[in-house]
Design an enzyme around this catalytic site. Structure first.
Site, short mmCIF file in Angstrom:
data_model
loop_
_atom_site.label_atom_id
_atom_site.label_comp_id
_atom_site.label_asym_id
_atom_site.label_seq_id
_atom_site.Cartn_x
_atom_site.Cartn_y
_atom_site.Cartn_z
CB VAL A 105 8.38 -0.49 9.96
CG1 VAL A 105 7.21 -1.35 9.47
CG2 VAL A 105 9.67 -1.28 9.92
CE LYS A 106 4.87 -3.42 5.79
NZ LYS A 106 5.37 -4.75 5.43
CG ASP A 107 8.68 5.42 5.35
OD1 ASP A 107 7.63 5.14 4.74
OD2 ASP A 107 8.81 6.42 6.08
#
Length: 460
Positions: free
Chosen positions: A45-47
């Site tokens: 999700v950090k993308d």
């Protein structure tokens, strides 16, 4: 079916699917859907936050051509920043916690990041702390920009613009409960805030948190699920919470013990075909709890932050799970531990006299020495143990005048006891002891549960 064609991998960030957890949710009236964030191009999700933060820094003139991106990360944000940064022509330096799974550092290097390992197991003010190390790097390198995901508002903004709207559209506005872990707080703040605003306040936001994390009311002692929760070292002077996190967005916390988190992550792979990380296990465990109290008109969405491919040496390794006392199958130490006396721990700031008194009832006359903490309702984490002390050593020091009862314990402190997991066999425990140690600290769920002297293992 026509598949998407992109001009850049950055165009493939977001747009992740929902999968119904039909097997784990069997017998539960409310449907549970998992938002598969591990299908982002960098595996987490950090993308989303990484792309948002870099673009915002460029717009604000903080990041210029030829510049350097610097960030402290447990791995995932660093991976996202490296993919985005390298695509846009920047040098990337990722400061990684020495507690993170080694796979993450390998992935960072594969994408072109320079990796700097540093500790987080020291007070926040310590110059050796990871956050301070990367801060110095950002100050010393010309043209460097510190992403600072914990306080950067472009982090939650990414989820207001993308993750929240995706979930609303994918469920046709039927979502009633949103479950996610809290690390920097950006994901739950942005996504949860959007869903609440769009639904007119009818969506309930649940924070999935490790049991000892301070977000949900724990004591801040260490846990074994990466990239989630709020840790507090007992020596930290000022406890700073992330500015990316808005506590008012979270309606309630589900506090999940490590074992439940890790075993749920393993069930996701084996029963649902979803190889996800341990924080996904925390989130799904919380979602299952919530869904059991709901009806068929409710709809739960749980966010799975990252892939289990980054944790093959940890949660998805039987050997690691047994070593830290999370998995008990076959020939284990449980029968020996059940027959041992209670664990006696001594705090590092104790005096010699206090330590000797505490050791009066210690099995084998040996106790682990742990960092001082006002209360440890969840037991002694293996990460807090700084040494060991024996009744004999203390008595001898007092007898020969080498120490007085009121003296600090520190100078008499010996090496930490070797650790074995309750899920390991007596043979494995004896191998750990070897010839050099007289006792071992037995771990249950990563926390000390008893001290087994060599004599007890000899008959195991």
């Amino acid at each position: 079916m026509m598949t998407a064609v992109h001009e850049s991998v950055l165009d493939a960030i977001g747009g992740t699917p929902l999968f119904r957890l039909a097997r784990l949710g069997a017998g539960i009236a409310a449907p549970i859907y998992a938002k598969a964030e591990f299908l982002n191009i960098g595996g987490s999700v950090k993308d989303r936050a990484a792309l948002s933060m870099v673009l915002a820094a460029e717009r604000d003139g903080l990041l210029k051509p030829g510049g350097t991106i610097v960030e402290a990360t447990s791995g995932n944000t660093g991976i996202g920043l490296t993919i985005v940064g390298r695509q846009r022509g920047y040098r990337v330096i990722a400061g990684v916690s020495d507690k993170s799974a080694p796979e993450k550092s390998d992935i960072l290097r594969a994408y072109g990041a320079e990796v700097v390992l540093a500790t987080t197991a020291v007070p926040a003010e310590d110059p050796a702390h990871l956050f301070n190390v990367v801060q110095r790097l950002a100050e010393e390198i010309p043209g460097a920009w510190l992403a600072n995901q914990y306080d950067n508002q472009a982090n939650p903004d990414a989820h207001v613009r993308t993750t929240g709207p995706e979930i609303w559209e994918q469920t046709g506005g039927r979502v009633t409960h949103f479950v996610a872990g809290v690390g920097t707080g950006g994901t739950i703040t942005g996504t949860g805030g959007y869903l609440k605003d769009t639904s007119g306040g009818t969506v309930t936001v649940i924070g999935a948190d490790p049991e000892s994390s301070m977000y949900g009311g724990g004591d801040g002692s260490p846990w074994y699920v990466e990239s989630i929760g709020h840790f507090l070292h007992p020596g930290t002077v000022e406890d700073r919470w992330p500015k990316a996190y808005r506590a008012d967005v979270v309606d309630v916390f589900e506090r999940v013990p490590d074992r439940e988190s890790l075993l749920t992550a393993r069930r996701l792979a084996r029963e649902e075909g979803i190889l996800a990380g341990p924080s996904s296990g925390t989130a799904v465990a919380a979602a299952l709890r919530v869904a059991r109290g709901l009806g068929p008109d409710d709809l739960v969405v749980v966010l799975l932050p990252d892939s289990g491919r980054s944790y093959l040496s940890k949660v998805h390794s039987d050997a690691w799970m047994r070593q830290w006392g999370f998995l008990e199958e076959g020939d284990t130490l449980r029968h020996l531990l059940d027959g041992a006396g209670p664990l006696v721990a001594v705090e590092a700031d104790a005096t010699v006299g206090e330590a000797l008194e505490a050791l009066h009832g210690a099995p084998g006359g040996v106790a682990p020495v742990v960092l001082a903490r006002a209360a440890r309702p969840f037991g002694v984490s293996a990460a807090e143990v700084v040494g060991a002390v024996s009744r004999e050593a203390l008595a001898a020091a007092l007898a020969d005048g080498g120490a007085k009862p009121g003296d600090p314990l520190g100078p008499l402190l010996g090496p930490a006891l070797p650790t074995v997991g309750v899920g390991q066999s007596p043979d494995e425990a004896r191998a750990v002891l070897g010839e050099a140690h007289g006792a071992a600290l037995v771990l249950v769920d990563g926390r000390g549960a008893g001290v087994l002297p060599r004599a007890a293992l000899a008959h195991g």
